[in-house]
Design a protein around this motif. Structure first.
Motif, mmCIF file in Angstrom:
data_model
loop_
_atom_site.group_PDB
_atom_site.id
_atom_site.type_symbol
_atom_site.label_atom_id
_atom_site.label_comp_id
_atom_site.label_asym_id
_atom_site.label_seq_id
_atom_site.Cartn_x
_atom_site.Cartn_y
_atom_site.Cartn_z
ATOM 1 N N SER A 13 10.046 -0.347 -9.198
ATOM 2 C CA SER A 13 10.945 1.019 -9.310
ATOM 3 C C SER A 13 11.390 1.366 -10.945
ATOM 4 O O SER A 13 12.586 1.217 -11.159
ATOM 5 C CB SER A 13 12.235 1.002 -8.465
ATOM 6 N N LYS A 15 11.898 3.993 -12.392
ATOM 7 C CA LYS A 15 12.920 4.913 -12.590
ATOM 8 C C LYS A 15 14.329 4.624 -12.477
ATOM 9 O O LYS A 15 15.310 4.979 -12.912
ATOM 10 C CB LYS A 15 12.433 6.068 -11.727
ATOM 11 N N TRP A 42 7.223 0.055 -5.232
ATOM 12 C CA TRP A 42 6.838 1.301 -5.541
ATOM 13 C C TRP A 42 5.927 1.329 -6.690
ATOM 14 O O TRP A 42 5.240 0.379 -7.257
ATOM 15 C CB TRP A 42 8.300 1.874 -6.084
ATOM 16 N N GLN A 44 5.176 1.821 -9.863
ATOM 17 C CA GLN A 44 5.283 1.697 -11.407
ATOM 18 C C GLN A 44 5.580 0.300 -11.795
ATOM 19 O O GLN A 44 6.176 0.085 -12.867
ATOM 20 C CB GLN A 44 6.456 2.713 -11.873
ATOM 21 N N CYS A 96 -2.880 0.164 -9.570
ATOM 22 C CA CYS A 96 -2.106 0.421 -10.798
ATOM 23 C C CYS A 96 -2.885 -0.585 -11.902
ATOM 24 O O CYS A 96 -3.226 -0.039 -12.944
ATOM 25 C CB CYS A 96 -0.729 0.154 -10.585
ATOM 26 N N TYR A 232 13.951 5.034 -2.751
ATOM 27 C CA TYR A 232 12.985 5.951 -2.138
ATOM 28 C C TYR A 232 13.371 7.343 -2.304
ATOM 29 O O TYR A 232 12.269 8.376 -2.405
ATOM 30 C CB TYR A 232 13.054 5.976 -0.589
ATOM 31 N N LEU A 234 13.932 8.508 -5.451
ATOM 32 C CA LEU A 234 13.279 8.824 -6.637
ATOM 33 C C LEU A 234 11.808 8.858 -6.534
ATOM 34 O O LEU A 234 11.094 9.139 -7.470
ATOM 35 C CB LEU A 234 13.453 7.671 -7.657
ATOM 36 N N TYR A 235 11.227 8.288 -5.606
ATOM 37 C CA TYR A 235 9.675 8.325 -5.391
ATOM 38 C C TYR A 235 9.476 9.181 -3.874
ATOM 39 O O TYR A 235 8.744 8.573 -3.110
ATOM 40 C CB TYR A 235 9.177 7.040 -5.230
ATOM 41 N N GLU A 237 7.239 11.110 -3.186
ATOM 42 C CA GLU A 237 5.799 11.222 -3.081
ATOM 43 C C GLU A 237 4.973 9.907 -2.338
ATOM 44 O O GLU A 237 3.795 9.998 -2.254
ATOM 45 C CB GLU A 237 4.995 11.687 -4.311
ATOM 46 N N GLU A 238 5.847 8.777 -2.479
ATOM 47 C CA GLU A 238 5.251 7.421 -1.992
ATOM 48 C C GLU A 238 5.959 7.015 -0.596
ATOM 49 O O GLU A 238 7.048 7.338 -0.313
ATOM 50 C CB GLU A 238 5.703 6.410 -2.935
ATOM 51 N N GLY A 240 6.163 3.775 -0.081
ATOM 52 C CA GLY A 240 6.745 2.569 -0.389
ATOM 53 C C GLY A 240 6.509 1.556 0.566
ATOM 54 O O GLY A 240 5.928 1.452 1.366
#
Length: 242
Positions: A13, A15, A42, A44, A96, A232, A234-235, A237-238, A240
């Motif tokens: 995470s 962000k 997440w 990233q 990733c 969650y 902050l994301y 679109e996922e 997770g």
């Protein structure tokens, strides 16, 4: 004034890490102790590791090894994995990393290899991702994987009679070895909490960033803490790991 700040399980995470560093007003005079599980969850994880490598250059940082960090390291080194890891955050992490250059993957491998099993400070405070099992303490632990896999330390703390004195013959010996023990690994969302939880002299700072909770940074001395938004959010679109 210099602070000792503890960061709970991040789980990719990026962000949320930026939010807590800003909200705690972290400066280069602070000592940052990361309790591990930087990756998986997440999308990233590489960005998180890049940020930690940067912080290592500018701040006093100590990084614990989490079980998810160790699983990623094994995959980076051998390209092998187990299905349980793959289905609990590993899949998105491998996707990733497959998009990164060999040079970047090697840099992250070196960082993961440098992680600590535990840290014991000058005040006899222990920082470890998960726990330990040896009744004589971390320096005598036979199975080093326990530092980033075991849960009995926290389970014992949860089950302990709050009125039991430390001098009682049944008081857990592991709890008497250190002034305080700071852990992550087992999210406090399992007991319906989203803030750091103290049981006996154990502080659990995994506030569920991998699921529906926020990421937390806590002052080891004052116990003041700062949190990100629920990760969650902050994301969106996922999916997770929630």
């Amino acid at each position: 004034m210099s602070r000792t700040l503890i960061i709970g399980d991040i789980h990719g995470s990026y962000k949320a890490v930026l939010q807590i560093l800003e909200r705690a007003k972290v400066t280069t005079t602070d000592r940052l102790i990361f309790l591990g599980d930087f990756v998986d969850g997440w999308g990233q994880s590489p960005e998180v590791i890049d940020l930690l490598i940067q912080l290592k250059e500018t701040h006093h940082c100590i990084f614990m090894r989490g079980n998810h960090d160790d699983l990623l390291l094994q995959w980076l080194q051998t390209k092998t994995y187990n299905d349980e890891w793959f289905n609990h955050g590993g899949k998105i992490t491998t996707e990733c990393y497959n998009a990164l250059s060999p040079e970047k993957r090697q840099l992250h491998t070196l960082f993961l290899e440098s992680l600590h099993d535990y840290f014991l400070d000058d005040e006899n405070r222990l920082f470890v991702h998960a726990g330990f099992t040896n009744l004589n303490g971390v320096k005598h632990e036979y199975f080093t994987r326990m530092f980033y896999w075991e849960r009995t330390l926290w389970e014992t703390a949860l089950a302990l009679d709050k009125n039991m004195e430390r001098t009682h013959p049944n008081y857990p010996k592991r709890f008497t070895l250190y002034k305080e023990i700071f852990i992550g690994h087992t999210p406090v969302t399992r007991i319906g909490q989203t803030v750091p939880v103290n049981m006996a002299n154990i502080w659990n700072v995994d506030t569920g960033a991998a699921f529906k909770g926020p990421l937390t940074i806590m002052d080891a001395d004052t116990k003041e803490y700062w949190q990100s938004d629920p990760v969650y959010t902050l994301y969106p679109e996922e999916n997770g790991r929630n």
